[in-house]
Design an enzyme around this catalytic site. Structure first.
Site, PDB file in Angstrom:
ATOM      1  N   PRO A   2       0.794  -1.226   0.000  1.00 10.38           N
ATOM      2  CG  PRO A   2      -0.172  -1.076   2.135  1.00 10.38           C
ATOM      3  CD  PRO A   2       0.780  -1.872   1.286  1.00 10.38           C
ATOM      4  CE  LYS A  32      -2.086  -5.703   1.298  1.00 13.16           C
ATOM      5  NZ  LYS A  32      -2.281  -6.325   0.015  1.00 13.16           N
ATOM      6  CG  ASN A  97     -10.047   8.530   1.224  1.00 10.67           C
ATOM      7  OD1 ASN A  97     -10.746   7.541   1.104  1.00 10.67           O
ATOM      8  ND2 ASN A  97      -9.831   9.372   0.235  1.00 10.67           N
TER       9      ASN A  97
END
Length: 119
Positions: A2, A32, A97
């Site tokens: 990400p 991750k 977000n």
């Protein structure tokens, strides 16, 4: 992948050290590998939240295959806890977000993740 983009009005004394710590933390929270984490931190002293310049932040996370409503609740809790501890920003002074654009909409190595991982 990400990618995490943090904007805050808090001046961070050692931004490079903070970014490295944030990278390790984000990898753990998002489950991750850190080798795929990308972090960007921007100091914006003019960032307001609720009409004041008190400590605040905006965080945009783009990640594939692990953004969903249930996980986002935990991500939010963990990340806001980190920001409270490290930056003094309470959980009511920012937004996170969460975005999973889909494998076809994220490029890497001159192609997209759809092609890398197969259809």
């Amino acid at each position: 992948m990400p990618s995490l983009e943090l904007t805050t009005n808090v001046a961070i004394p050692d931004e490079r050290a903070f970014v490295l710590e944030f990278s390790k933390f984000a990898a753990k929270v998002l489950s991750k590998p850190e080798q795929y984490i990308s972090i960007s931190v921007k100091h914006n002293p003019n960032l307001t939240f609720a009409g004041t310049f008190e400590p605040a932040l905006l965080l945009a996370i783009v990640s594939l295959d692990n953004i969903d409503p249930e996980k986002n609740v935990n991500y939010s809790k963990e990340l806001f806890g980190f920001f409270k501890e490290k930056l003094g920003v309470p959980d009511n002074r920012g937004y996170i977000n969460f975005n999973d654009p889909g494998r076809s909409y994220l490029g890497y190595q001159s192609t997209t993740f759809t092609e890398i991982f197969g259809k």
